[in-house]
Design an enzyme around this catalytic site. Structure first.
Site, PDB file in Angstrom:
ATOM      1  N   ALA A  75       0.846  -1.196   0.000  1.00 28.52           N
ATOM      2  CA  ALA A  75       0.000   0.000   0.000  1.00 28.52           C
ATOM      3  C   ALA A  75       0.878   1.241   0.000  1.00 28.52           C
ATOM      4  CB  ALA A  75      -0.888   0.026   1.248  1.00 28.52           C
ATOM      5  N   THR A 117      -5.170   0.735   9.552  1.00 28.13           N
ATOM      6  CA  THR A 117      -4.415   1.752  10.284  1.00 28.13           C
ATOM      7  C   THR A 117      -5.293   2.510  11.284  1.00 28.13           C
ATOM      8  OG1 THR A 117      -3.331   3.918   9.997  1.00 28.13           O
ATOM      9  CG2 THR A 117      -4.846   3.269   8.280  1.00 28.13           C
ATOM     10  N   TYR A 141      -5.192   8.933   3.074  1.00 29.00           N
ATOM     11  CA  TYR A 141      -4.611   7.638   3.449  1.00 29.00           C
ATOM     12  C   TYR A 141      -5.583   6.859   4.344  1.00 29.00           C
ATOM     13  CZ  TYR A 141      -1.824   4.361   6.167  1.00 29.00           C
ATOM     14  OH  TYR A 141      -1.381   3.246   6.829  1.00 29.00           O
ATOM     15  N   ARG A 219       2.136   9.485  19.787  1.00 30.81           N
ATOM     16  CA  ARG A 219       1.859   8.267  19.023  1.00 30.81           C
ATOM     17  C   ARG A 219       2.196   7.041  19.874  1.00 30.81           C
ATOM     18  NH1 ARG A 219      -0.234  11.531  16.529  1.00 30.81           N
ATOM     19  NH2 ARG A 219      -0.135  12.072  14.316  1.00 30.81           N
TER      20      ARG A 219
HETATM   21  N1  UDP Z   1       7.296  13.780  12.760  1.00 39.21           N
HETATM   22  C1  UDP Z   1       8.153  14.821  13.036  1.00 39.21           C
HETATM   23  N2  UDP Z   1       9.329  14.893  12.338  1.00 39.21           N
HETATM   24  C2  UDP Z   1       9.686  13.987  11.384  1.00 39.21           C
HETATM   25  C3  UDP Z   1       8.799  12.932  11.110  1.00 39.21           C
HETATM   26  C4  UDP Z   1       7.604  12.861  11.814  1.00 39.21           C
HETATM   27  O1  UDP Z   1       7.880  15.672  13.891  1.00 39.21           O
HETATM   28  O2  UDP Z   1      10.776  14.113  10.786  1.00 39.21           O
HETATM   29  C5  UDP Z   1       6.050  13.646  13.536  1.00 39.21           C
HETATM   30  C6  UDP Z   1       4.791  13.564  12.715  1.00 39.21           C
HETATM   31  O3  UDP Z   1       4.274  14.849  12.454  1.00 39.21           O
HETATM   32  C7  UDP Z   1       3.897  12.714  13.619  1.00 39.21           C
HETATM   33  C8  UDP Z   1       4.879  11.783  14.346  1.00 39.21           C
HETATM   34  O4  UDP Z   1       6.150  12.416  14.230  1.00 39.21           O
HETATM   35  O5  UDP Z   1       3.259  13.532  14.570  1.00 39.21           O
HETATM   36  C9  UDP Z   1       4.943  10.403  13.741  1.00 39.21           C
HETATM   37  O6  UDP Z   1       5.094  10.561  12.352  1.00 39.21           O
HETATM   38  P1  UDP Z   1       5.448   9.373  11.369  1.00 39.21           P
HETATM   39  O7  UDP Z   1       5.568   9.965   9.996  1.00 39.21           O
HETATM   40  O8  UDP Z   1       6.621   8.612  11.888  1.00 39.21           O
HETATM   41  O9  UDP Z   1       4.195   8.401  11.477  1.00 39.21           O
HETATM   42  P2  UDP Z   1       2.610   8.669  11.274  1.00 39.21           P
HETATM   43  O10 UDP Z   1       2.063   8.959  12.646  1.00 39.21           O
HETATM   44  O11 UDP Z   1       2.437   9.796  10.301  1.00 39.21           O
HETATM   45  O12 UDP Z   1       2.110   7.378  10.723  1.00 39.21           O
END
Ligand code: UDP
Length: 323
Positions: A75, A117, A141, A219
Site C-alpha cells: 500500500a 491503520t 490515506y 503516538r
Molecule cells: N514527525 C516529526 N518529524 C519527522 C517525522 C515525523 O515531527 O521528521 C512527527 C509527525 O508529524 C507525527 C509523528 O512524528 O506527529 C509520527 O510521524 P510518522 O511519519 O513517523 O508516522 P505517522 O504517525 O504519520 O504514521
C-alpha cells in the site's frame, strides 16, 4: 500453509515473511518494488515482481501460487503525501486492492489479512482508542484504508472470504536481518536515527502547538516483530474482523527524540516547524481485543527496546538496502 504476501519486500512485510517462514509455512512474495527492496525478500520465499493494478497480473499470480491465505501489506502509507496526491492513495489502496480481492475470490483463498491503520479513526474522542470508536479519517490515506475495510466486510458477507484487518498504530524497530528503508524517508524514528548516524544535520519537529503536555504529537509505537506475530496468529486461529495493534502507551515527538539520543549516545539537534497537514494530536491504542481473541502478547512493549533494535539495524545498514 501456503501464503501469498503482497508487499513482502517492504518494511513490515519483510519481517512478517521471515517470521512465517521460520514457523514452517511456505510463502510467495508479490511486490512491485516501487517502495520495497528485492534484497529485503527472505531468500527462502518465492518472489514474483508484479503490480496488482493490472488485473491479469494478479489473477495469474494467485492462480499459479494457489495460496490458502493472502496477507496484504502492499500500500501507499504516507499521511502527508496523501494530502497532496489523493488519487495515488485511492487508486492503489482501494482500486489495486480490489483487483487483489477479486483474484482471491476467483482462486478460492480462504483467509485474507489486511494492514489497516489507526488513521481510519481520525482524531479520537477518547484515548486509549478501542475498535468501537467512530471512524472519521482526516486524510486520504486513512480514508482509503477505511474504504477497503468496508469492502472486506461486504466480501465476507457475499463471497464468504474470511478476513482479519489490523489497525496498526506506529510501526517501528527492526529484526536482525530486516529494517526500515524508505527511498524518501518521512518517518520520525528513522529520520532521528539518521541524525545520530551523521547523515542528517538535524531533525524537524512538525508542530509544537498541539494540545499535548509538550506541544508535540503523541503516538503509540509498536515493534514490527509484534505486528508480524499478530498476523501469524490471525492465520493460525479462527479470529475474524477488526483489531487494533498498539502497546497502549503514547510518546510525544520530543520524547521519541530523547529516547533516540539516549540509545544512540548522540546529540540530536532539532528544528521546530509548522504542523504537518493531516496529523491528529494523539493516537494511542486499546488492543485488548487482539490480546483476548488472538492470544497476542507484545514482546517489545518498551520504546527503548524498540528504538534499540532500529538503531542496531541502521548502524549495520547506514545506507539501507543496496537496491
Ligand atoms: N514527525 C516529526 N518529524 C519527522 C517525522 C515525523 O515531527 O521528521 C512527527 C509527525 O508529524 C507525527 C509523528 O512524528 O506527529 C509520527 O510521524 P510518522 O511519519 O513517523 O508516522 P505517522 O504517525 O504519520 O504514521
Amino acid at each position: 500453509m501456503n501464503i501469498l504476501v503482497t508487499g513482502g519486500a517492504g518494511y513490515i512485510g519483510s519481517v512478517f515473511v521471515e517470521q512465517v517462514l521460520d514457523a514452517g509455512h511456505s510463502v510467495t512474495v508479490f511486490d512491485n518494488l516501487t517502495e520495497g527492496h528485492r534484497s529485503a525478500v527472505d531468500p527462502r520465499a518465492t518472489f514474483v515482481q508484479g503490480d496488482f493494478n493490472d488485473r491479469d497480473v494478479i489473477h495469474h499470480a494467485l492462480a499459479k501460487a494457489r495460496p490458502e491465505a493472502v496477507v496484504h501489506f502492499a500500500a501507499n502509507a504516507l499521511v502527508g503525501e496523501s494530502m497532496t496526491n489523493p488519487s495515488k492513495y485511492f487508486r492503489n489502496n482501494v482500486g489495486g486492492g480490489l483487483n487483489l480481492l477479486d483474484a482471491c475470490v476467483a482462486s478460492g483463498v480462504r483467509k485474507f489479512v489486511f494492514s489497516s491503520t489507526c488513521a481510519t479513526y481520525g482524531p479520537p474522542d477518547r484515548v486509549p482508542m478501542d475498535e468501537e470508536l467512530p471512524q472519521r479519517p482526516i486524510n486520504p490515506y486513512g480514508e482509503s484504508k477505511l474504504m477497503f475495510e468496508k469492502i472486506l466486510a461486504w466480501y465476507r458477507q457475499i463471497h464468504g472470504l474470511d478476513f482479519v484487518a489490523f489497525r496498526y498504530f506506529n510501526a517501528a524497530g527492526a529484526s536482525r536481518c530486516f529494517g526500515e528503508h524508505h527511498r524518501v524517508e518521512t518517518h520520525l524514528i528513522p529520520n532521528v536515527l539518521q541524525v545520530a548516524l551523521g547523515k542528517r544535520t538535524h531533525c524537524e519537529i512538525y508542530g509544537v502547538d498541539y494540545p499535548t503536555p509538550d506541544g508535540t504529537c503523541i503516538r503509540d509505537y509498536i515493534h514490527i516483530a509484534d505486528l508480524g506475530a499478530a498476523h501469524l496468529l490471525a492465520l493460525e486461529t479462527k479470529a475474524s474482523g477488526f483489531y487494533n495493534l498498539g502497546n497502549g502507551e503514547g510518546f510525544s515527538v520530543r520524547q521519541v527524540i530523547d529516547v533516540c539520543a539516549r540509545i544512540s549516545g548522540k546529540p540530536i539537534p532539532v528544528v521546530e516547524k509548522p504542523r504537518r497537514p493531516g496529523d491528529p494530536a494523539r493516537l494511542i491504542a486499546a488492543a485488548q481485543r487482539a490480546r483476548q481473541d488472538l492470544g497476542w502478547q507484545p514482546r517489545f512493549p518498551n520504546l527503548e527496546d524498540i528504538v534499540a533494535t532500529a538503531w542496531d539495524w541502521h548502524q549495520r545498514h547506514p545506507d539501507g538496502y543496496p537496491d
